[in-house]
Scaffold this motif. Structure first.
Motif, PDB file in Angstrom:
ATOM      1  N   TYR A  57       0.852  -1.203   0.000  1.00  0.00           N
ATOM      2  CA  TYR A  57       0.000   0.000   0.000  1.00  0.00           C
ATOM      3  C   TYR A  57       0.886   1.251   0.000  1.00  0.00           C
ATOM      4  N   GLY A  82      -0.566   4.953  13.021  1.00  0.00           N
ATOM      5  CA  GLY A  82      -0.632   4.702  11.577  1.00  0.00           C
ATOM      6  C   GLY A  82      -0.338   5.976  10.810  1.00  0.00           C
ATOM      7  N   CYS A  83       0.895   6.471  10.962  1.00  0.00           N
ATOM      8  CA  CYS A  83       1.234   7.832  10.474  1.00  0.00           C
ATOM      9  C   CYS A  83       1.540   7.880   8.995  1.00  0.00           C
ATOM     10  N   GLY A  84       1.651   6.720   8.325  1.00  0.00           N
ATOM     11  CA  GLY A  84       1.929   6.739   6.890  1.00  0.00           C
ATOM     12  C   GLY A  84       3.191   7.532   6.578  1.00  0.00           C
ATOM     13  N   VAL A 128       3.702   6.405  14.690  1.00  0.00           N
ATOM     14  CA  VAL A 128       4.040   4.976  14.698  1.00  0.00           C
ATOM     15  C   VAL A 128       3.339   4.322  13.521  1.00  0.00           C
ATOM     16  N   SER A 138       4.302  -0.321   8.835  1.00  0.00           N
ATOM     17  CA  SER A 138       4.991  -0.505   7.560  1.00  0.00           C
ATOM     18  C   SER A 138       6.368   0.140   7.594  1.00  0.00           C
TER      19      SER A 138
HETATM   20  C1  LIG Z   1      -4.780   4.272   5.004  1.00  0.00           C
HETATM   21  S1  LIG Z   1      -3.146   4.500   5.651  1.00  0.00           S
HETATM   22  C2  LIG Z   1      -3.225   6.170   6.311  1.00  0.00           C
HETATM   23  C3  LIG Z   1      -1.859   6.753   6.510  1.00  0.00           C
HETATM   24  C4  LIG Z   1      -1.811   8.208   6.976  1.00  0.00           C
HETATM   25  N1  LIG Z   1      -2.420   8.393   8.282  1.00  0.00           N
HETATM   26  C5  LIG Z   1      -2.439   9.135   5.961  1.00  0.00           C
HETATM   27  O1  LIG Z   1      -3.389   9.835   6.276  1.00  0.00           O
HETATM   28  O2  LIG Z   1      -1.940   9.153   4.819  1.00  0.00           O
HETATM   29  C6  LIG Z   1      -3.188   3.464   7.114  1.00  0.00           C
HETATM   30  C7  LIG Z   1      -1.822   3.373   7.795  1.00  0.00           C
HETATM   31  O3  LIG Z   1      -1.996   2.645   9.016  1.00  0.00           O
HETATM   32  C8  LIG Z   1      -0.887   1.767   9.157  1.00  0.00           C
HETATM   33  N2  LIG Z   1      -1.319   0.663  10.036  1.00  0.00           N
HETATM   34  C9  LIG Z   1      -2.318  -0.237   9.830  1.00  0.00           C
HETATM   35  N3  LIG Z   1      -2.422  -1.076  10.869  1.00  0.00           N
HETATM   36  C10 LIG Z   1      -1.468  -0.707  11.768  1.00  0.00           C
HETATM   37  C11 LIG Z   1      -1.066  -1.181  13.043  1.00  0.00           C
HETATM   38  N4  LIG Z   1      -1.681  -2.234  13.628  1.00  0.00           N
HETATM   39  N5  LIG Z   1      -0.036  -0.574  13.688  1.00  0.00           N
HETATM   40  C12 LIG Z   1       0.598   0.494  13.102  1.00  0.00           C
HETATM   41  N6  LIG Z   1       0.257   0.991  11.904  1.00  0.00           N
HETATM   42  C13 LIG Z   1      -0.751   0.409  11.238  1.00  0.00           C
HETATM   43  C14 LIG Z   1      -0.558   1.344   7.736  1.00  0.00           C
HETATM   44  O4  LIG Z   1       0.754   0.850   7.575  1.00  0.00           O
HETATM   45  C15 LIG Z   1      -0.800   2.644   6.968  1.00  0.00           C
HETATM   46  O5  LIG Z   1       0.388   3.417   6.871  1.00  0.00           O
END
Ligand SMILES: C[S@@+](CC[C@H](N)C(=O)[O-])C[C@H]1O[C@@H](n2cnc3c(N)ncnc32)[C@H](O)[C@@H]1O
Length: 225
Positions: free
Chosen positions: A9, A51-53, A71, A74
């Protein structure tokens, strides 16, 4: 393993939205420059994004002097976030699963938030108590994600790889605003404002945005409390 899904992703997200030079911002909706921004977080001295992307919101907060941590599960996202924003004083990116990170943390934050991020992809029964435990008294929890598909509430499953590949399941939890409010209330939060922010154009998908504060007193109240 969902990490595989989220790394893939991350590469797709980077291709779809190449780096730009504009100042980073906190955006809760899927529409550029639409809806509320950083003000939903109040005036925190410290913040944690679940889930900071690619780290834009963390960088935006750090640029305002906040001790800002993000945090993400990925490694690809964390590498991109550090490459893009590692030079901003006060911005930190941790590569970890949110439940493990919070489970091991020995500090609190003034604001914990998630922008279409990890809160949506974790069982609220597991993540909400941990968030509450690590919020300073009166601290704010804010998160956004898509409104639920009508008629499909609670845990949602999807396949995270091709149907010919080794099976990979990704789960998320979807609720109407009033159900989120009740879940938060039972987990020790107050001042709850949960709603669907309308899209800029009528007929398009809105954004579910939830704000709450850590209430003093016991973490859980009875369903009748
Ligand atoms: C849809 S993306 C949104 C990213 C960012 N917040 C943005 O607005 O662009 C979801 C993010 O949550 C992270 N994520 C999903 N499950 C997670 C978990 N259990 N622990 C940490 N990060 C997680 C993913 O790796 C991804 O980067």
């Amino acid at each position: 393993m969902t990490t595989t899904y989220w790394n893939r992703y991350a590469l797709g997200a980077a291709n779809a939205a190449p780096d730009d030079e504009s100042a980073p911002s906190v955006r809760w909706t899927q529409y550029p420059s639409h809806g509320p921004g950083i003000e939903l977080l109040g005036d925190p001295r410290s913040s944690l994004e679940l889930g900071c992307g690619r780290g834009d919101a963390v960088a935006a907060l750090a640029a305002r002097g906040v001790d800002a941590t993000g945090v993400d599960l990925s490694g690809t996202q964390c590498e991109q976030a550090r490459r893009r924003w590692g030079h901003v004083a006060g911005a930190r990116f941790e590569h970890a699963d949110v439940l493990e990170f919070l489970g091991a943390a020995d500090r609190t934050w003034d604001a914990i938030y998630s922008i279409w991020g990890a809160i949506w992809f974790l069982d609220p029964a597991l993540v909400l108590p941990l968030v509450r435990k690590h919020l300073a008294p009166g601290g704010k929890l804010v998160f956004s994600h898509a409104p639920p598909v009508p008629g499909a509430y609670g845990i949602q499953g999807m396949y995270g790889a091709a149907f010919t590949a080794d099976p990979l399941w990704v789960y998320r939890w979807s609720y109407e605003p009033d159900v989120w409010a009740e879940l938060l209330r039972r987990n020790g939060f107050g001042n709850i404002h949960a709603r669907v922010e309308a899209a800029p154009e009528s007929g398009k998908l809105g954004t579910l945005i939830v704000e709450a504060e850590r209430r003093p007193g016991p973490a859980r109240v009875s369903p009748h409390g």
